[in-house]
Motif scaffolding. Structure first.
Motif, PDB file in Angstrom:
ATOM      1  N   GLY A 220      36.228  37.911  41.190  1.00  0.00           N
ATOM      2  CA  GLY A 220      35.016  38.451  41.795  1.00  0.00           C
ATOM      3  C   GLY A 220      35.046  39.940  42.049  1.00  0.00           C
ATOM      4  N   TYR A 221      35.915  40.661  41.343  1.00  0.00           N
ATOM      5  CA  TYR A 221      35.977  42.123  41.462  1.00  0.00           C
ATOM      6  C   TYR A 221      35.416  42.742  40.181  1.00  0.00           C
ATOM      7  CZ  TYR A 221      38.973  41.349  45.497  1.00  0.00           C
ATOM      8  OH  TYR A 221      39.466  40.948  46.722  1.00  0.00           O
ATOM      9  N   ASN A 222      34.656  43.811  40.346  1.00  0.00           N
ATOM     10  CA  ASN A 222      33.999  44.446  39.206  1.00  0.00           C
ATOM     11  C   ASN A 222      35.043  44.993  38.226  1.00  0.00           C
ATOM     12  OD1 ASN A 222      32.515  46.053  37.414  1.00  0.00           O
ATOM     13  ND2 ASN A 222      31.060  46.670  38.981  1.00  0.00           N
ATOM     14  N   PRO A 223      35.103  44.461  37.008  1.00  0.00           N
ATOM     15  CA  PRO A 223      36.135  44.894  36.056  1.00  0.00           C
ATOM     16  C   PRO A 223      35.974  46.347  35.615  1.00  0.00           C
ATOM     17  CG  PRO A 223      34.539  43.469  34.979  1.00  0.00           C
ATOM     18  CD  PRO A 223      34.244  43.409  36.440  1.00  0.00           C
ATOM     19  N   TYR A 261      36.626  46.094  27.159  1.00  0.00           N
ATOM     20  CA  TYR A 261      37.073  44.796  27.665  1.00  0.00           C
ATOM     21  C   TYR A 261      36.486  44.456  29.037  1.00  0.00           C
ATOM     22  CZ  TYR A 261      39.928  43.861  23.667  1.00  0.00           C
ATOM     23  OH  TYR A 261      40.321  43.570  22.386  1.00  0.00           O
ATOM     24  N   ALA A 262      36.191  45.459  29.819  1.00  0.00           N
ATOM     25  CA  ALA A 262      35.516  45.198  31.095  1.00  0.00           C
ATOM     26  C   ALA A 262      34.129  44.610  30.844  1.00  0.00           C
ATOM     27  CB  ALA A 262      35.404  46.492  31.902  1.00  0.00           C
ATOM     28  N   GLU A 263      33.451  45.144  29.845  1.00  0.00           N
ATOM     29  CA  GLU A 263      32.124  44.622  29.496  1.00  0.00           C
ATOM     30  C   GLU A 263      32.236  43.189  28.963  1.00  0.00           C
ATOM     31  OE1 GLU A 263      28.155  44.586  29.575  1.00  0.00           O
ATOM     32  OE2 GLU A 263      29.443  46.225  30.302  1.00  0.00           O
ATOM     33  N   LYS A 264      33.307  42.926  28.253  1.00  0.00           N
ATOM     34  CA  LYS A 264      33.518  41.599  27.672  1.00  0.00           C
ATOM     35  C   LYS A 264      33.655  40.516  28.744  1.00  0.00           C
ATOM     36  CE  LYS A 264      36.294  39.454  24.000  1.00  0.00           C
ATOM     37  NZ  LYS A 264      37.384  39.692  23.011  1.00  0.00           N
TER      38      LYS A 264
END
Length: 275
Positions: A220-223, A261-264
């Motif tokens: 639940g943390y913003n990647p 990868y954060a967007e993924k």
């Protein structure tokens, strides 16, 4: 001369046999980020002894910090870091289910050093310098801790120890076969380090980055905080060495990869927020 030739040949054969016994493993499932590289480990490195050594080293570091009055000094910092780790730990099941039951520990060490680590078996330490100098948000701390946890899940320490052991064997073979002087062996070792050891370390860092953003997202943390974190690190570090002489990817490479990868893993983050 003939006797020397056969002696060298026998020694080389024995050492080569040790190298040939290496095996490939997969320490984690690929996850959404798809980290599925087959890993190579050496029989020259005892996994259980390596874990025991790591545990001993951890106890020494924690004991020394406690003696100096540097262990979990700031109650709010300690509670904050432990709260984040408590959310990250269940997420490791997506990569390695049995790791959830490791004997996890999380501590904060008072130090100006901007650092954090997770030893094999789940022993986490975050340095107060990282929190204070970066003014790290919870999302950014989750990115750091997720990255360090990923190293432990993938057992990169075991891999690095295996690579080092095999490299030493390989260099010894070359030295025996070629009758190399000490200086020549040193030069060969430097060449190996530049061409093979450092790129492998960068590969480990990239894997930890990718697994780390997924762990953060699942918790639940913003990647995307991983991107802002490393941008802060880049400003703090000043002039970094060229990528080919670094154990870490270049700042530009890292930020670009983390952004992708954060967007993924954003769907995982959105799902976790709804729970």
């Amino acid at each position: 001369m003939l006797r020397q030739f056969f002696a060298r040949g026998f020694a080389c054969a024995a050492l080569l046999a040790g190298l040939a016994a290496c095996s490939t493993i997969e320490t984690t499932q690929p996850g959404v980020v798809g980290v599925d590289r087959r890993q190579t480990v050496s029989p020259l490195v005892d996994r259980s002894k390596l874990t025991q050594q790591a545990s001993l080293q951890y106890r020494q570091v924690i004991g020394e910090a406690q003696k100096k009055g540097q262990l979990n000094v700031d109650k709010s910092q300690t509670e904050r870091v432990r709260r984040i780790s408590a959310r990250l730990i269940p997420a490791v099941a997506s990569f390695r289910p049995e790791a959830v039951s490791w004997k996890w520990e999380t501590n904060v060490i008072t130090s100006k050093e901007v650092n954090a680590w997770c030893m094999p078996g789940g022993k986490i330490a975050v340095y107060s310098g990282l929190i204070e100098q970066l003014k790290a948000t919870d999302d950014e701390l989750a990115a750091v801790m997720g990255h360090e946890i990923a190293h432990a899940l993938r057992e990169h320490a075991w891999e690095r120890a295996s690579q080092a052991a095999n490299a030493q064997v390989g260099l010894t073979i070359a030295a025996i076969a070629l009758g190399m002087s000490g200086t020549q062996q040193d030069l060969t070792g430097m060449a190996y380090n530049a061409m093979f050891a450092l790129p492998n370390s960068r590969e480990h860092e990239t894997e930890a980055d990718r697994i780390g953003v997924e762990l953060a997202a699942r918790a639940g943390y913003n990647p995307h905080a991983a991107v802002s974190l490393w941008e802060k690190m880049g400003k703090l570090d000043g002039k970094a060495p060229p990528q080919w002489l670094s154990t870490h990817p270049s700042q530009q490479t890292r930020v670009r990869d983390l952004t992708v990868y954060a967007e993924k893993v954003m769907p995982l983050y959105e799902k976790a927020k709804r729970r």
